[in-house]
Design a protein around this motif. Structure first.
Motif, PDB file in Angstrom:
ATOM      1  N   ALA A   1       0.853  -1.196   0.000  1.00  0.00           N
ATOM      2  CA  ALA A   1       0.000   0.000   0.000  1.00  0.00           C
ATOM      3  C   ALA A   1       0.882   1.237   0.000  1.00  0.00           C
ATOM      4  CB  ALA A   1      -0.901   0.015   1.238  1.00  0.00           C
ATOM      5  N   ASP A   2       0.343   2.309  -0.551  1.00  0.00           N
ATOM      6  CA  ASP A   2       0.990   3.608  -0.382  1.00  0.00           C
ATOM      7  C   ASP A   2       0.395   4.285   0.861  1.00  0.00           C
ATOM      8  OD1 ASP A   2      -1.509   4.507  -1.114  1.00  0.00           O
ATOM      9  OD2 ASP A   2      -0.812   5.752  -2.788  1.00  0.00           O
ATOM     10  N   HIS A   3       0.668   5.586   1.015  1.00  0.00           N
ATOM     11  CA  HIS A   3       0.181   6.302   2.207  1.00  0.00           C
ATOM     12  C   HIS A   3      -1.334   6.257   2.336  1.00  0.00           C
ATOM     13  CE1 HIS A   3       0.304   9.071  -1.192  1.00  0.00           C
ATOM     14  NE2 HIS A   3      -0.704   9.714  -0.624  1.00  0.00           N
ATOM     15  N   ALA A   4      -2.025   6.293   1.176  1.00  0.00           N
ATOM     16  CA  ALA A   4      -3.490   6.319   1.225  1.00  0.00           C
ATOM     17  C   ALA A   4      -4.064   4.990   1.724  1.00  0.00           C
ATOM     18  CB  ALA A   4      -4.056   6.655  -0.150  1.00  0.00           C
ATOM     19  N   GLY A   5      -3.310   3.937   1.525  1.00  0.00           N
ATOM     20  CA  GLY A   5      -3.783   2.624   1.961  1.00  0.00           C
ATOM     21  C   GLY A   5      -3.085   2.105   3.198  1.00  0.00           C
TER      22      GLY A   5
ATOM     23  N   ASP B   1       5.074   6.985  -3.157  1.00  0.00           N
ATOM     24  CA  ASP B   1       4.512   6.633  -4.463  1.00  0.00           C
ATOM     25  C   ASP B   1       4.212   5.133  -4.501  1.00  0.00           C
ATOM     26  OD1 ASP B   1       5.067   9.296  -5.346  1.00  0.00           O
ATOM     27  OD2 ASP B   1       7.164   8.712  -5.618  1.00  0.00           O
ATOM     28  N   TYR B   2       3.052   4.800  -5.035  1.00  0.00           N
ATOM     29  CA  TYR B   2       2.609   3.409  -4.977  1.00  0.00           C
ATOM     30  C   TYR B   2       3.368   2.427  -5.890  1.00  0.00           C
ATOM     31  CZ  TYR B   2       0.030   4.988  -9.120  1.00  0.00           C
ATOM     32  OH  TYR B   2      -0.293   5.522 -10.330  1.00  0.00           O
ATOM     33  N   PRO B   3       3.962   2.846  -7.040  1.00  0.00           N
ATOM     34  CA  PRO B   3       4.496   1.803  -7.926  1.00  0.00           C
ATOM     35  C   PRO B   3       5.518   0.841  -7.309  1.00  0.00           C
ATOM     36  CG  PRO B   3       4.204   3.807  -9.169  1.00  0.00           C
ATOM     37  CD  PRO B   3       3.972   4.169  -7.710  1.00  0.00           C
TER      38      PRO B   3
ATOM     39  N   ILE C   1      -3.155  -1.755  -2.235  1.00  0.00           N
ATOM     40  CA  ILE C   1      -4.114  -0.782  -1.699  1.00  0.00           C
ATOM     41  C   ILE C   1      -3.595   0.635  -1.907  1.00  0.00           C
ATOM     42  CG2 ILE C   1      -5.431  -0.080   0.331  1.00  0.00           C
ATOM     43  CD1 ILE C   1      -4.695  -2.802   1.593  1.00  0.00           C
ATOM     44  N   GLY C   2      -4.495   1.482  -2.356  1.00  0.00           N
ATOM     45  CA  GLY C   2      -4.197   2.912  -2.457  1.00  0.00           C
ATOM     46  C   GLY C   2      -5.454   3.684  -2.149  1.00  0.00           C
ATOM     47  N   GLY C   3      -5.512   4.923  -2.617  1.00  0.00           N
ATOM     48  CA  GLY C   3      -6.704   5.715  -2.376  1.00  0.00           C
ATOM     49  C   GLY C   3      -7.880   5.214  -3.194  1.00  0.00           C
ATOM     50  N   SER C   4      -7.635   5.024  -4.488  1.00  0.00           N
ATOM     51  CA  SER C   4      -8.691   4.509  -5.368  1.00  0.00           C
ATOM     52  C   SER C   4      -8.489   3.037  -5.702  1.00  0.00           C
ATOM     53  CB  SER C   4      -8.708   5.309  -6.669  1.00  0.00           C
ATOM     54  OG  SER C   4      -7.519   5.053  -7.408  1.00  0.00           O
ATOM     55  N   GLY C   5      -7.253   2.603  -5.658  1.00  0.00           N
ATOM     56  CA  GLY C   5      -6.912   1.252  -6.120  1.00  0.00           C
ATOM     57  C   GLY C   5      -6.566   1.218  -7.597  1.00  0.00           C
ATOM     58  N   ASN C   6      -6.857   2.300  -8.316  1.00  0.00           N
ATOM     59  CA  ASN C   6      -6.618   2.298  -9.768  1.00  0.00           C
ATOM     60  C   ASN C   6      -5.129   2.183 -10.107  1.00  0.00           C
ATOM     61  OD1 ASN C   6      -9.231   2.510 -10.837  1.00  0.00           O
ATOM     62  ND2 ASN C   6      -9.276   4.720 -10.496  1.00  0.00           N
ATOM     63  N   GLY C   7      -4.349   3.113  -9.571  1.00  0.00           N
ATOM     64  CA  GLY C   7      -2.920   3.107  -9.889  1.00  0.00           C
ATOM     65  C   GLY C   7      -2.248   1.844  -9.386  1.00  0.00           C
ATOM     66  N   GLU C   8      -2.738   1.334  -8.262  1.00  0.00           N
ATOM     67  CA  GLU C   8      -2.148   0.134  -7.670  1.00  0.00           C
ATOM     68  C   GLU C   8      -2.419  -1.067  -8.576  1.00  0.00           C
ATOM     69  OE1 GLU C   8      -4.065   2.458  -6.101  1.00  0.00           O
ATOM     70  OE2 GLU C   8      -2.307   3.400  -5.179  1.00  0.00           O
ATOM     71  N   GLN C   9      -3.638  -1.129  -9.110  1.00  0.00           N
ATOM     72  CA  GLN C   9      -3.962  -2.209 -10.049  1.00  0.00           C
ATOM     73  C   GLN C   9      -3.116  -2.078 -11.317  1.00  0.00           C
ATOM     74  OE1 GLN C   9      -7.497  -1.808 -12.338  1.00  0.00           O
ATOM     75  NE2 GLN C   9      -7.839  -3.994 -12.534  1.00  0.00           N
TER      76      GLN C   9
ATOM     77  N   ALA D   1      -8.748   2.386  -0.583  1.00  0.00           N
ATOM     78  CA  ALA D   1      -9.026   2.598   0.849  1.00  0.00           C
ATOM     79  C   ALA D   1      -9.902   3.828   1.096  1.00  0.00           C
ATOM     80  CB  ALA D   1      -7.704   2.738   1.611  1.00  0.00           C
ATOM     81  N   ARG D   2      -9.878   4.778   0.161  1.00  0.00           N
ATOM     82  CA  ARG D   2     -10.691   5.987   0.342  1.00  0.00           C
ATOM     83  C   ARG D   2     -12.118   5.816  -0.185  1.00  0.00           C
ATOM     84  NH1 ARG D   2      -5.881  10.020  -1.846  1.00  0.00           N
ATOM     85  NH2 ARG D   2      -4.712  10.146   0.109  1.00  0.00           N
ATOM     86  N   GLN D   3     -12.414   4.643  -0.691  1.00  0.00           N
ATOM     87  CA  GLN D   3     -13.732   4.410  -1.304  1.00  0.00           C
ATOM     88  C   GLN D   3     -14.661   3.593  -0.414  1.00  0.00           C
ATOM     89  OE1 GLN D   3     -13.642   6.198  -4.025  1.00  0.00           O
ATOM     90  NE2 GLN D   3     -11.419   6.358  -3.693  1.00  0.00           N
TER      91      GLN D   3
HETATM   92  O1  LIG Z   1      -5.082   5.787  -5.414  1.00  0.00           O
HETATM   93  C1  LIG Z   1      -3.989   6.113  -5.736  1.00  0.00           C
HETATM   94  C2  LIG Z   1      -3.462   5.850  -7.097  1.00  0.00           C
HETATM   95  O2  LIG Z   1      -4.459   5.325  -7.927  1.00  0.00           O
HETATM   96  C3  LIG Z   1      -3.114   6.869  -4.783  1.00  0.00           C
HETATM   97  O3  LIG Z   1      -3.258   6.300  -3.524  1.00  0.00           O
HETATM   98  C4  LIG Z   1      -3.545   8.324  -4.762  1.00  0.00           C
HETATM   99  O4  LIG Z   1      -3.404   8.872  -6.058  1.00  0.00           O
HETATM  100  C5  LIG Z   1      -2.730   9.116  -3.753  1.00  0.00           C
HETATM  101  O5  LIG Z   1      -3.197  10.448  -3.761  1.00  0.00           O
HETATM  102  P1  LIG Z   1      -2.512  11.616  -2.924  1.00  0.00           P
HETATM  103  O6  LIG Z   1      -1.058  11.652  -3.318  1.00  0.00           O
HETATM  104  O7  LIG Z   1      -3.266  12.855  -3.340  1.00  0.00           O
HETATM  105  O8  LIG Z   1      -2.670  11.283  -1.459  1.00  0.00           O
END
Ligand SMILES: O=C(CO)[C@H](O)[C@H](O)COP(=O)(O)O
Length: 205
Positions: free
Chosen positions: A62-66, A97-99, A120-128, A164-166
């Motif tokens: 996960a990144d910070h959002a997740g 950064d999630y990558p 896991i991320g904020g939307s899950g899109n970039g993570e997928q 995680a934000r959804q």
């Molecule tokens: O969901 C994500 C990628 O798809 C990331 O978690 C999201 O873009 C992070 O956003 P921010 O840097 O504004 O906290």
């Protein structure tokens, strides 16, 4: 019966293709009846099926959002008896950064047949998107129980992406539980489509 994949004739068969195909369980036919064709022989077996209540090794990232959801998920999965490998982030950093984490989890899943991944991320899109850059990863974005289950049933997805934000934590955990518990249907039409994706991966390496 084995699964046969016919390569596009315009791409040739390079060593890299053979290596990539081998990672997916394919071998290159050399006989007169199957020159230049990759096939999975009659003895080929898929990785151990993901069965309800089976203990799994699960690679998470996960990144910070997740980050908070990942912590809850790690506890939840371990409480359920699963082995969890955490690929980070290992500390909260609002600018991370999630990558890198998602690519690491995806690579670990591919290197560990029968395991699953959760990104896991904020939307899950970039993570997928990141996880799907890894050859052999089939990452599904789950946004309800049905999409979580269908990712396994139809797509034999080995990674689930969650935003995680959804969702509430409870909802997100239920998506992962549904994904982990659901087996691939094994239906030939789904297997055929998965094989076409593996063929594409093999053809470009
Ligand atoms: O969901 C994500 C990628 O798809 C990331 O978690 C999201 O873009 C992070 O956003 P921010 O840097 O504004 O906290």
């Amino acid at each position: 019966m084995g699964v046969e994949v016919v390569l596009r004739t315009d791409v040739g068969v390079e060593g890299g293709q053979v290596d990539s195909a081998a990672r997916h369980g394919y071998t290159l036919g050399t006989g007169a009846d199957a020159p230049g064709r990759f096939s999975r022989g009659p003895t080929w077996q898929p990785p151990p099926d993901v069965r309800n209540n089976a203990r799994m090794r699960i690679h998470v990232a996960a990144d910070h959002a997740g980050f908070e959801l990942k912590a809850a998920l790690v506890d939840h999965l371990r409480d359920a008896g699963h082995e969890v490998v955490d690929h980070g982030a290992h500390a909260y950093d609002s600018q991370d950064d999630y990558p890198p984490m998602c690519l690491a989890a995806g690579e670990a899943v591919v290197a560990d047949p029968g395991s699953l991944g959760v990104v896991i991320g904020g939307s899950g899109n970039g993570e997928q998107i990141a996880a799907n850059k890894v050859d052999g990863v089939r990452a599904a974005l789950a946004w309800n129980l049905d999409t979580a289950r269908l990712g396994r049933q139809h797509n034999d997805a080995n990674v689930i992406a969650v935003g995680a934000r959804q969702h509430t934590v409870a909802e997100a955990l239920s998506f992962v539980d549904a994904f982990v518990a659901e087996p691939f249907s094994g239906d030939p039409r789904h297997q055929r489509r998965i094989d076409l994706l593996a063929q594409y991966e093999a053809s470009r390496s």
